[in-house]
Design a protein around this motif. Structure first.
Motif, PDB file in Angstrom:
ATOM      1  N   VAL A   1     -21.110 -17.015   9.212  1.00 46.64           N
ATOM      2  CA  VAL A   1     -21.759 -18.157   9.866  1.00 46.64           C
ATOM      3  C   VAL A   1     -23.242 -18.190   9.509  1.00 46.64           C
TER       4      VAL A   1
ATOM      5  N   ARG B   1     -15.867 -17.902  17.869  1.00 48.39           N
ATOM      6  CA  ARG B   1     -15.656 -19.342  17.716  1.00 48.39           C
ATOM      7  C   ARG B   1     -15.104 -19.959  18.992  1.00 48.39           C
TER       8      ARG B   1
ATOM      9  N   PHE C   1     -20.210 -21.353  17.554  1.00 48.29           N
ATOM     10  CA  PHE C   1     -20.102 -19.920  17.302  1.00 48.29           C
ATOM     11  C   PHE C   1     -21.177 -19.226  18.123  1.00 48.29           C
TER      12      PHE C   1
END
Length: 211
Positions: free
Chosen positions: A34, A191, A186
């Motif tokens: 991420v 998530r 996130f």
């Protein structure tokens, strides 16, 4: 039979420890993915040293995303972002061409400044129904509100390189992070899909801030 119970318990504890470690490693790997820089410049507010990073994937055509921007983000900002506890990262995940055009406009209006970009996004969300019904006129109107001429808006919307970068970032989010809908959040690699109230988000935040 009793002689085997301690061994079984030890084995279960060891298995649980391994499972937990594996889960933590997987979460850490997701958080790293991420955090990877995309093709477009990062849009982020809050301290880079904050213990929690919230990354939102959002579409300008998504009503739940607009609701989050208007109802949740201001409270999140005053209580957690401005106090150094949370870093907030905004990522585009346009669900249609109108949302993509709005994202590109916000990029042009922001000129690399996250605050200016998010200000344009806030305006676009407030005018979401109008954006969907009268896309071109609304983009020009929002552009003018943020210091752009009509010609600058048109030039911005013809910048294919920007659209290509937006598409590349969206494809990465879909293939590597399994983002399939908006909003998707996130929290340090965990998530969460779907809309959340401030209270629901805060409930998720508090355990992370205690670590």
């Amino acid at each position: 039979m009793n002689d085997y119970r301690p061994i079984a318990v030890v084995a279960l504890v060891a298995f649980a420890s391994l499972a937990f470690a594996g889960s933590a490693l997987a979460q850490s790997a997701i958080a790293a993915n991420v955090a990877k820089p995309g093709s477009l410049p990062e849009i982020a507010i809050g301290s880079a040293k904050a213990p929690v990073t919230i990354t939102e994937y959002s579409s300008m055509s998504c009503p739940h995303c607009a609701a989050f921007s208007q109802n949740v983000l201001p409270m999140l900002r005053s209580k957690y972002i401005d106090t150094g506890k949370v870093r907030f990262v905004f990522r585009e995940f346009p669900l249609d061409i109108k949302a993509a055009a709005a994202s590109i406009l916000a990029r042009c209006a922001g000129k690399g400044d996250s605050e200016k970009y998010l200000s344009a996004v806030e305006t676009l969300f407030k005018l979401q129904e109008r954006l969907m019904a009268q896309t071109k006129d609304t983009l020009i109107y929002v552009g003018k509100l943020h210091g752009m001429s009509e010609q600058e808006v048109e030039t911005c919307e013809k910048d294919q390189a920007q659209f290509d970068k937006l598409t590349a970032d969206q494809q990465y989010a879909y293939s590597e992070l399994k983002v399939t809908s908006t909003p998707t959040f996130f929290l340090n690699g965990v998530r969460l899909q779907g809309s959340m109230s401030f209270e629901e988000l805060e409930e998720r935040l508090k355990p992370l801030l205690k670590k």
